[in-house]
Design a protein around this motif. Structure first.
Motif, short mmCIF file in Angstrom:
data_model
loop_
_atom_site.label_atom_id
_atom_site.label_comp_id
_atom_site.label_asym_id
_atom_site.label_seq_id
_atom_site.Cartn_x
_atom_site.Cartn_y
_atom_site.Cartn_z
N LYS A 36 -22.07 -25.69 -31.57
CA LYS A 36 -22.88 -25.67 -32.79
C LYS A 36 -23.52 -27.03 -33.02
N VAL A 37 -24.74 -27.01 -33.54
CA VAL A 37 -25.40 -28.26 -33.93
C VAL A 37 -24.64 -28.84 -35.13
N LEU A 40 -28.26 -30.45 -38.79
CA LEU A 40 -28.81 -29.30 -39.50
C LEU A 40 -29.54 -29.75 -40.77
N GLU A 41 -28.91 -30.65 -41.53
CA GLU A 41 -29.50 -31.12 -42.79
C GLU A 41 -30.83 -31.82 -42.56
N LYS A 42 -30.94 -32.58 -41.47
CA LYS A 42 -32.14 -33.38 -41.23
C LYS A 42 -33.24 -32.63 -40.48
N SER A 43 -32.83 -31.76 -39.54
CA SER A 43 -33.81 -31.22 -38.60
C SER A 43 -33.97 -29.71 -38.63
N ILE A 44 -33.15 -29.00 -39.41
CA ILE A 44 -33.25 -27.54 -39.49
C ILE A 44 -33.61 -27.09 -40.91
N PHE A 45 -32.79 -27.47 -41.88
CA PHE A 45 -32.93 -26.91 -43.23
C PHE A 45 -34.17 -27.37 -44.01
N PRO A 46 -34.83 -28.48 -43.65
CA PRO A 46 -36.08 -28.78 -44.35
C PRO A 46 -37.24 -27.85 -43.96
N GLU A 87 -15.95 -31.33 -33.06
CA GLU A 87 -17.31 -31.60 -32.61
C GLU A 87 -17.89 -30.40 -31.87
N ARG A 88 -17.04 -29.70 -31.18
CA ARG A 88 -17.43 -28.46 -30.50
C ARG A 88 -16.18 -27.61 -30.38
N ASP A 89 -16.38 -26.32 -30.20
CA ASP A 89 -15.23 -25.42 -30.06
C ASP A 89 -14.41 -25.81 -28.84
N GLU A 90 -13.10 -25.62 -28.94
CA GLU A 90 -12.20 -25.95 -27.84
C GLU A 90 -12.56 -25.19 -26.56
N LEU A 91 -13.13 -23.99 -26.71
CA LEU A 91 -13.48 -23.18 -25.54
C LEU A 91 -14.45 -23.90 -24.61
N TYR A 92 -15.36 -24.71 -25.19
CA TYR A 92 -16.38 -25.37 -24.36
C TYR A 92 -15.77 -26.42 -23.44
N LYS A 93 -14.55 -26.86 -23.70
CA LYS A 93 -13.92 -27.86 -22.85
C LYS A 93 -13.66 -27.32 -21.44
N HIS A 96 -15.04 -16.05 -44.95
CA HIS A 96 -15.73 -16.59 -43.78
C HIS A 96 -14.97 -16.14 -42.55
N ASP A 97 -15.67 -15.45 -41.61
CA ASP A 97 -14.99 -15.09 -40.37
C ASP A 97 -14.81 -16.36 -39.53
N VAL A 98 -13.71 -16.39 -38.79
CA VAL A 98 -13.32 -17.61 -38.08
C VAL A 98 -13.93 -17.57 -36.68
N THR A 99 -15.06 -18.26 -36.51
CA THR A 99 -15.75 -18.23 -35.21
C THR A 99 -15.66 -19.61 -34.56
N GLU A 100 -16.80 -20.16 -34.11
CA GLU A 100 -16.76 -21.45 -33.42
C GLU A 100 -16.12 -22.53 -34.29
N GLY A 101 -15.27 -23.31 -33.67
CA GLY A 101 -14.56 -24.34 -34.41
C GLY A 101 -13.23 -23.88 -34.95
N GLY A 102 -12.92 -22.59 -34.80
CA GLY A 102 -11.63 -22.06 -35.17
C GLY A 102 -11.31 -22.17 -36.65
#
Length: 326
Positions: free
Chosen positions: A5-6, A11-17, A318-324, A215-221
């Motif tokens: 995930k970004v 997200l605040e600076k480069s997506i949501f504006p 910083e990233r989901d454990e799966l990406y390791k 909130h369903d528990v997805t990336e980041g657990g």
């Protein structure tokens, strides 16, 4: 940046504006922690969510349906249908395409949803299959729930156990590697967690029994979901590590790969906040669903109390454990 995930600050600076015109019909707009948009349709609301599946191979079609429809469930909505975009790498055989679509079809049948359309493409832009699903659902306007309604003093409830989806993905995609490190029975049980990925029943139960946020528990657990629900609600949260339930198979896989089970993707679990957590746990139990109070919503701060009783701050992974290990 690393895969996953970004980060919220980006997200605040480069997506949501850059979100176009803010429409008056939209009741829940795009923001950190909210996975769905909610649109006013009179007595009902239309709930929409979209998600890609990039971290799985063997169960990718099945996961695509559940993950997008689980977002709807976190708003207390009933899934109506999904639209699916599937990108296949060069050289994909027709049997593989059919297999992914059969998974999508069979999973949609399980949750009484229709595949409304989408797009399929063979492209050199991907090296493995990517599935992105957009789910459309509905709820009564008076009953829908968001991720941003948690209040200080609420109980924090986790349904089922932490790390379900990640455990199932690892056991399926790394089965050969795990042989000799886990018994065949353990591997099969871990793969079987894929059968518990839907949170649609607990979404309905939470919405009808006083949930303030879900909130369903997805990336980041569990850590990621707790952080997002607190951030969206402008509150703090304290978790008790000793109360967070984890399957023995998940613990073993995490030990083998040196992963933190609390930061491992966990579709199949729902995080629910409510002023009376025991009421929701009783309702879940009647439906045959495990629920555990794992913490409290606070005025501010993100804290976890470890198994020795020591309190420390936590931040989302910083990233989901799966990406390791992908």
């Amino acid at each position: 940046m690393k895969p996953g995930k970004v980060p919220p600050e980006i997200l605040e600076k480069s997506i949501f504006p850059f979100l176009g015109t803010k429409r008056p019909e939209v009741l829940v707009h795009s923001k950190i922690g909210e996975d769905c948009s909610v649109i006013d349709f009179g007595e009902y609301v239309c709930v929409l969510s979209t998600d890609p599946i990039t971290g799985a191979d063997k169960e990718i079609g099945r996961l695509a349906v559940h993950i997008s429809c689980n977002d709807l469930a976190a708003n207390g909505a009933e899934p109506i249908g999904i639209m699916v975009t599937i990108l296949f790498p060069d050289g994909t055989e027709e049997d593989k395409i059919k297999g992914v679509m059969e998974q999508i079809h069979n999973t949609a049948l399980e949750i009484n949803a229709e595949v409304l359309g989408g797009h399929t493409e063979i492209t050199s832009s991907v090296s493995r299959i990517v599935v992105s699903a957009t789910a459309i659902g509905r709820a009564l306007k008076r009953e829908y729930v968001t991720s941003s309604g948690a209040r200080a003093g609420d109980d924090v409830i986790l349904t089922k156990k932490a790390g379900l989806e990640g455990t199932a993905i690892i056991a399926s995609d790394f089965e050969e590697f795990l042989k000799g490190k886990m018994s065949p029975e353990e591997i099969e049980r871990a793969k079987g967690f894929i059968n518990y990925i839907s949170v649609i029943p607990e979404g309905r139960i939470g919405a009808k029994n006083g949930a303030t946020a879900m909130h369903d528990v997805t990336e980041g657990g569990v850590l990621g979901a707790a952080y997002e629900i607190a951030l969206a609600s402008k509150v703090g949260i304290t978790l008790r590590e000793d109360r967070i339930p984890v399957h023995p198979e998940t613990l073993k896989i995490c030990q083998i790969f040196n992963l933190n089970p609390l930061g491992l993707i966990s579709s199949g679990s729902m995080l629910i906040t409510a002023p009376d957590g025991n009421r929701i746990i009783s309702a879940l139990k009647e439906a045959g669903i495990e629920g555990t109070i794992i913490g409290k919503v606070t005025e501010e701060g993100f804290r976890i109390v470890d198994k020795e009783g020591k309190e420390r701050p936590f931040t989302p992974p910083e990233r989901d454990e799966l990406y390791k290990i992908l």
